[in-house]
Design a protein around this motif. Structure first.
Motif, PDB file in Angstrom:
ATOM      1  N   ASP A 189      -4.514  -4.640  -3.250  1.00 55.30           N
ATOM      2  CA  ASP A 189      -4.148  -5.123  -1.915  1.00 55.30           C
ATOM      3  C   ASP A 189      -4.501  -6.608  -1.801  1.00 55.30           C
ATOM      4  OD1 ASP A 189      -3.535  -4.697   0.999  1.00 55.30           O
ATOM      5  OD2 ASP A 189      -5.599  -5.429   1.113  1.00 55.30           O
ATOM      6  N   GLY A 190      -3.588  -7.357  -1.237  1.00 57.50           N
ATOM      7  CA  GLY A 190      -3.838  -8.794  -1.065  1.00 57.50           C
ATOM      8  C   GLY A 190      -3.468  -9.581  -2.302  1.00 57.50           C
TER       9      GLY A 190
ATOM     10  N   ASN B 172      -3.341 -12.945  12.138  1.00 59.27           N
ATOM     11  CA  ASN B 172      -2.483 -14.039  11.674  1.00 59.27           C
ATOM     12  C   ASN B 172      -1.873 -14.733  12.894  1.00 59.27           C
ATOM     13  OD1 ASN B 172      -0.522 -15.763  10.740  1.00 59.27           O
ATOM     14  ND2 ASN B 172       0.266 -14.362   9.184  1.00 59.27           N
TER      15      ASN B 172
ATOM     16  N   TYR C 197      -9.864 -15.102   8.738  1.00 56.83           N
ATOM     17  CA  TYR C 197      -8.692 -14.367   8.258  1.00 56.83           C
ATOM     18  C   TYR C 197      -8.450 -14.697   6.794  1.00 56.83           C
ATOM     19  CZ  TYR C 197      -4.150 -12.000   8.492  1.00 56.83           C
ATOM     20  OH  TYR C 197      -3.108 -11.140   8.291  1.00 56.83           O
TER      21      TYR C 197
ATOM     22  N   GLY D 185      -6.563 -12.781   4.558  1.00 61.72           N
ATOM     23  CA  GLY D 185      -5.244 -12.432   4.000  1.00 61.72           C
ATOM     24  C   GLY D 185      -5.344 -11.290   3.000  1.00 61.72           C
ATOM     25  N   SER D 186      -6.528 -10.717   2.880  1.00 57.60           N
ATOM     26  CA  SER D 186      -6.740  -9.480   2.126  1.00 57.60           C
ATOM     27  C   SER D 186      -7.429  -8.516   3.076  1.00 57.60           C
ATOM     28  CB  SER D 186      -7.679  -9.716   0.933  1.00 57.60           C
ATOM     29  OG  SER D 186      -7.017 -10.241  -0.159  1.00 57.60           O
ATOM     30  N   MET D 187      -6.731  -7.437   3.416  1.00 63.16           N
ATOM     31  CA  MET D 187      -7.290  -6.484   4.395  1.00 63.16           C
ATOM     32  C   MET D 187      -8.666  -5.985   3.962  1.00 63.16           C
ATOM     33  SD  MET D 187      -5.706  -2.832   5.484  1.00 63.16           S
ATOM     34  CE  MET D 187      -6.029  -2.110   7.111  1.00 63.16           C
TER      35      MET D 187
ATOM     36  N   PHE E 213     -10.328  -6.570  13.224  1.00 62.41           N
ATOM     37  CA  PHE E 213      -9.152  -6.993  12.444  1.00 62.41           C
ATOM     38  C   PHE E 213      -7.931  -6.446  13.155  1.00 62.41           C
ATOM     39  CE2 PHE E 213      -6.828  -7.959   8.549  1.00 62.41           C
ATOM     40  CZ  PHE E 213      -5.771  -7.053   8.585  1.00 62.41           C
TER      41      PHE E 213
ATOM     42  N   TYR F 264      -3.679  -6.264  12.980  1.00 58.96           N
ATOM     43  CA  TYR F 264      -2.340  -6.576  12.494  1.00 58.96           C
ATOM     44  C   TYR F 264      -1.377  -5.855  13.442  1.00 58.96           C
ATOM     45  CZ  TYR F 264       0.900  -8.936   9.535  1.00 58.96           C
ATOM     46  OH  TYR F 264       1.834  -9.831   9.085  1.00 58.96           O
TER      47      TYR F 264
ATOM     48  N   LYS G 124       2.772  -4.565   9.847  1.00 54.00           N
ATOM     49  CA  LYS G 124       3.048  -4.767   8.410  1.00 54.00           C
ATOM     50  C   LYS G 124       2.324  -3.734   7.551  1.00 54.00           C
ATOM     51  CE  LYS G 124       2.254  -7.947   4.582  1.00 54.00           C
ATOM     52  NZ  LYS G 124       1.652  -9.230   4.136  1.00 54.00           N
ATOM     53  N   LEU G 125       1.144  -3.313   7.952  1.00 50.76           N
ATOM     54  CA  LEU G 125       0.296  -2.521   7.070  1.00 50.76           C
ATOM     55  C   LEU G 125       0.750  -1.068   7.033  1.00 50.76           C
ATOM     56  CD1 LEU G 125      -3.071  -4.249   7.884  1.00 50.76           C
ATOM     57  CD2 LEU G 125      -1.424  -4.749   6.084  1.00 50.76           C
ATOM     58  N   ARG G 126       0.564  -0.452   5.856  1.00 49.99           N
ATOM     59  CA  ARG G 126       1.104   0.880   5.641  1.00 49.99           C
ATOM     60  C   ARG G 126       0.096   1.929   6.056  1.00 49.99           C
ATOM     61  NH1 ARG G 126       3.789  -3.349   2.726  1.00 49.99           N
ATOM     62  NH2 ARG G 126       1.661  -3.702   2.015  1.00 49.99           N
TER      63      ARG G 126
ATOM     64  N   GLU H  87      -3.186   2.179   3.395  1.00 54.44           N
ATOM     65  CA  GLU H  87      -4.009   1.082   3.901  1.00 54.44           C
ATOM     66  C   GLU H  87      -4.731   1.515   5.181  1.00 54.44           C
ATOM     67  OE1 GLU H  87      -0.779  -1.824   3.960  1.00 54.44           O
ATOM     68  OE2 GLU H  87      -1.730  -2.932   2.335  1.00 54.44           O
TER      69      GLU H  87
HETATM   70  P1  P6P Z   1       0.033 -11.747   6.426  1.00 51.62           P
HETATM   71  C1  P6P Z   1      -1.779  -8.331   1.962  1.00 51.62           C
HETATM   72  O1  P6P Z   1      -0.413  -8.600   1.644  1.00 51.62           O
HETATM   73  C2  P6P Z   1      -1.773  -7.470   3.220  1.00 51.62           C
HETATM   74  O2  P6P Z   1      -1.116  -6.266   2.961  1.00 51.62           O
HETATM   75  C3  P6P Z   1      -3.205  -7.239   3.710  1.00 51.62           C
HETATM   76  O3  P6P Z   1      -4.131  -7.116   2.677  1.00 51.62           O
HETATM   77  C4  P6P Z   1      -3.463  -8.460   4.566  1.00 51.62           C
HETATM   78  O4  P6P Z   1      -4.443  -8.232   5.575  1.00 51.62           O
HETATM   79  C5  P6P Z   1      -2.086  -8.721   5.184  1.00 51.62           C
HETATM   80  O5  P6P Z   1      -1.126  -8.176   4.286  1.00 51.62           O
HETATM   81  C6  P6P Z   1      -1.820 -10.197   5.368  1.00 51.62           C
HETATM   82  O6  P6P Z   1      -0.524 -10.318   5.934  1.00 51.62           O
HETATM   83  O7  P6P Z   1       1.367 -11.427   7.048  1.00 51.62           O
HETATM   84  O8  P6P Z   1      -0.957 -12.281   7.456  1.00 51.62           O
HETATM   85  O9  P6P Z   1       0.109 -12.619   5.206  1.00 51.62           O
END
Ligand code: P6P
Length: 331
Positions: A118-119, A211, A244, A246-248, A262, A264, A274-276, A280
């Motif tokens: 992830d990330g 984000n 932030y 960018g890696s959950m 956190f 999203y 976005k997250l599954r 995730e």
């Molecule tokens: P964005 C990484 O691609 C991920 O799935 C998560 O780990 C992370 O928190 C998120 O997407 C980041 O997404 O749209 O902010 O780049």
């Protein structure tokens, strides 16, 4: 080694915590540990090996697959297939689930869903990345091949979940529903050692992760929360800071240790975020809730959502309970 408890020892010691304690789950967790050590080895030298960069392929999400994504996916599938305790897997990197066809695996009582890396967009810039996994008892008949019903289970029905964070050190954090424990990899002995027993997510915190580049697409509720955390209200000296990565996994691991929220959320371009859900949000919500935190979609607890497809996305607000509740108060 005096005083050091390895993950393998811990899993066996805690085997009786688990109502199905027949050793199979312990062996399954160890299969995951083996794969994570192999992935860790490649992640740690990604800059050297011919393993940086992207493949020419895209996954079902339409995201360009990084070479290390594909490598990690292959390692977890191989370890789980050879281990024989899982009858099938689903992963971010595979369009459909994979039902193992060998006779031993068809006797497996579990399925595993995972995000192998992830990330991964952070790989080439040396920022922490992670693996997320979730384990369920199969619903289909033992002896048959796994079927879709095995994978579309509510997060509440997970029997175990965990993550590996490949950061300044490599840690594995997991739960089987009896608390959350963290293990740090000691490279000198090649073992994950208990370093964070009985992890508890602080009820409050000072950081929010979102984000903000998408702020114009967020709902009024999320924008109201962002106004709140940024409110220049001297009387309350709001202490919040944005972090932030960018890696959950990295953002949530920090929240586990220091507190924080956190988010999203849904947006105009991504109405389901976005997250599954399966690999995730469900595992991270199970872990977070076991540690006293909360994972919520804005409409319901993540763990209560009835999945309808393997790669479905869901908005998520997750972390310190009081901070999640504050975000939800604006919905
Ligand atoms: P964005 C990484 O691609 C991920 O799935 C998560 O780990 C992370 O928190 C998120 O997407 C980041 O997404 O749209 O902010 O780049």
């Amino acid at each position: 080694m005096q005083g050091v408890k390895t993950l393998s020892e811990f899993i066996i010691e805690r085997q009786d915590d688990f109502k199905y304690a027949t050793g199979e789950l312990s062996r399954l967790l160890n299969d995951i540990v083996i794969a994570s050590k192999i992935v860790n080895r490649e992640v740690n030298k990604a800059g050297l090996a011919e393993i940086l960069g992207a493949t020419e392929q895209e996954n079902i999400q339409g995201e360009t697959q990084q070479k290390l994504d594909v490598f990690a996916d292959e390692q977890f599938i191989s370890a789980l297939k050879n281990g024989g305790e899982a009858c099938g897997i689903a992963s971010e990197e595979n369009d459909d689930f994979v039902a193992f066809t060998n006779e031993r695996s068809k006797q497996g009582k579990y399925i595993v869903v995972f995000d192998p890396l992830d990330g991964s967009s952070n790989i080439d810039v040396n920022v922490s990345i992670g693996t997320i996994f979730s384990i369920y008892r199969r619903k289909s008949e033992i002896g048959q091949e796994a079927s879709i019903e095995d994978f579309l289970q509510k997060g509440r029905d997970q029997v175990a979940a965990g993550y590996v964070i490949y950061g300044s050190s490599t840690m594995l954090v997991y739960t089987t529903g009896n608390g959350v424990n963290g293990f740090t990899l000691d490279p000198s002995i090649g073992e994950f050692c208990l370093s964070h027993p009985n992890m508890e997510c602080p009820k409050g915190g000072k950081t929010y992760s979102i984000n903000e580049g998408k702020r114009r697409e967020f709902s009024p509720a999320i924008n109201a929360y962002l106004d709140y955390v940024k409110e220049d209200d001297k009387s309350t000296k709001r202490p919040y800071a944005c972090r932030y990565i960018g890696s959950m996994v990295a953002d949530l691991h920090r929240n586990m240790l220091k507190g924080g929220v956190f988010i999203y959320p849904e947006s105009t371009s991504s109405p389901n975020g976005k997250l599954r859900l399966l690999y995730e949000c469900n595992p991270m919500s199970f872990i977070m809730e076991e540690a006293g935190g909360l994972g919520h979609s804005g409409k319901e607890n993540i763990l209560d959502i009835e999945p309808t497809s393997l790669h479905q996305r869901v908005p998520i607000v997750i972390g310190s309970k009081n901070m999640v509740d504050k975000v939800l108060s604006y919905y």
